[in-house]
Design an enzyme around this catalytic site. Structure first.
Site, PDB file in Angstrom:
ATOM      1  N   GLU A  34     115.033 -14.654  52.339  1.00 22.26           N
ATOM      2  CA  GLU A  34     115.799 -15.228  53.370  1.00 22.26           C
ATOM      3  C   GLU A  34     115.767 -14.367  54.413  1.00 22.26           C
ATOM      4  OE1 GLU A  34     116.303 -18.046  54.014  1.00 22.26           O
ATOM      5  OE2 GLU A  34     116.114 -18.943  51.861  1.00 22.26           O
ATOM      6  N   TYR A 117     124.130 -18.628  57.917  1.00 18.70           N
ATOM      7  CA  TYR A 117     122.924 -18.741  57.471  1.00 18.70           C
ATOM      8  C   TYR A 117     122.512 -18.317  56.046  1.00 18.70           C
ATOM      9  CZ  TYR A 117     118.186 -19.538  56.300  1.00 18.70           C
ATOM     10  OH  TYR A 117     116.976 -19.716  55.534  1.00 18.70           O
ATOM     11  N   ASP A 135     118.922 -22.849  59.913  1.00 20.59           N
ATOM     12  CA  ASP A 135     118.111 -21.868  60.708  1.00 20.59           C
ATOM     13  C   ASP A 135     117.446 -22.826  61.824  1.00 20.59           C
ATOM     14  OD1 ASP A 135     116.447 -23.520  59.629  1.00 20.59           O
ATOM     15  OD2 ASP A 135     115.256 -21.880  58.763  1.00 20.59           O
TER      16      ASP A 135
END
Ligand code: SF4
Length: 359
Positions: A34, A117, A135
């Site tokens: 991520e 996030y 996102d």
């Protein structure tokens, strides 16, 4: 009509791209992926992910590593604060949580560099926790689905999008749902020419139904980025070693190495910029070539630069260089330059120096 998460999940099952981090529930690898995928495309991130996980296979290995090593493995991905934060958070995970990424949202959020996030993505994918991850891809899909016409940079709009994503979230399969929504944004609901006929939510999508997909997401025009001229000096000692300086941790590109120099002031000649900066920063007097041997243009997110690299010769009478900011300096053999992490524009200079040497 409210979009049904089951349609999205069925589409995802049939269409998803295979990626190494999708074959694991290891929170460390999911977290790493991520972080790497923020501002970076999947095909660019993949080789970095493999190299990084080979070198640092788990949180403890990353926590034990030197920051220099971590930055070196990150070099080329850009946005180096991500690597520094990753390293610091790994240490926090070892100290506070025994080396295990915390499954609690607030504890995850308290880690260095982890925002809503990343916390939501890791917790939903690794631990099946019901947090919607929003996102840029998800923002685009939601703004089109619900025809949200206000500027998506506004915090009130971001909140609306988070609330919408949360309402859509499949609470039985939050990890799959989040990945499916991001995948939809990356492959179908693309910034230009979305492939709406292939979209599982075309019936419910207001933008598609009203033929207005190009209107969303709306962003007010960005301000023009300022441009700076930077001049650096490549100083060589009698043994053919180059002088490099480490950037302070708290600065932009912190922890990376560079050739010393700085920003041009009041349109001074660029060779003078080098003389002035090296005197101010390192306390040395140098003579500088009139013309740069390399000129590089580079864009950062908030400004652009032209980097001018000059050969410079140190006046030995001025004494040994010492960084005024207390950061380390090194004299480095040309062959050793690859062992240090440099920002992209400085790396172009080291490549040129190596080329000069071999030609
Ligand atoms: S129908 Fe088109 S615009 Fe709407 S969510 Fe799907 S791909 Fe995006």
């Amino acid at each position: 009509m409210t979009p049904d998460s089951r349609n999205l999940l069925t589409w995802y099952q049939n269409s998803r791209r295979e990626m190494p981090w999708r074959q694991t529930r290891d929170p460390y690898r999911i977290w790493l992926s991520e972080v790497m995928l923020q501002q970076t495309r999947v095909d660019q991130a993949l080789p970095y992910y493999h190299r990084f996980t080979e070198r640092f296979p788990d949180v403890r290995a990353l926590a034990d590593a030197d920051l220099d090593d971590v930055l070196r493995m990150w070099e080329g991905l850009g946005y180096y604060s991500r690597a520094r934060n990753l390293h610091k958070a790994a240490r926090q995970i070892v100290e506070r949580h025994g080396g295990k990424f915390p499954p609690n949202y607030d504890e995850a959020l308290a880690l260095q560099g982890i925002g809503p996030y990343s916390a939501s993505a890791v917790l939903s994918i690794a631990y099946n926790k019901p947090h919607a991850a929003v996102d840029g891809n998800v923002t685009r899909v939601i703004s089109r689905l619900f025809a949200i016409g206000d500027d998506v940079r506004k915090s009130s709009v971001q909140k609306e999008i988070r609330d919408r994503a949360d309402a859509l979230l499949d609470r039985a399969k939050p990890g799959d749902f989040n990945q499916a929504l991001m995948e939809l944004g990356a492959t179908i609901c693309t910034p230009v020419r979305p492939k709406c006929p292939d979209c599982p939510w075309q019936q419910e999508c207001i933008a598609y139904q009203t033929e207005s997909t190009s209107r969303y997401p709306f962003k007010s025009p960005a301000k023009k980025r300022p441009h700076h001229h930077i001049a650096v000096g490549v100083v060589m000692d009698d043994s053919g070693r180059y002088l490099i300086a480490r950037r302070p941790d708290e600065a932009m590109l912190g922890g990376l190495w560079e050739f010393p120099g700085g920003k041009q002031e009041h349109n001074e000649p660029l060779s003078q910029t080098v003389r002035r900066e090296l005197h101010e920063e390192l306390g040395i007097v140098v003579s500088v070539d009139e013309e740069p041997f390399e000129v590089i243009r580079h864009a950062y997110s908030h400004f652009t630069i032209t980097l001018h690299a000059f050969f410079a010769k140190m006046d030995k009478a001025s004494g040994a260089p010492a960084a005024q900011n207390g950061e380390p300096l090194r004299w480095v053999e040309p062959d050793e330059l690859t062992e240090y992490a440099f920002p992209k524009a400085n790396r172009r200079i080291t490549d040129t120096l190596v080329k000069y040497r071999t030609s």
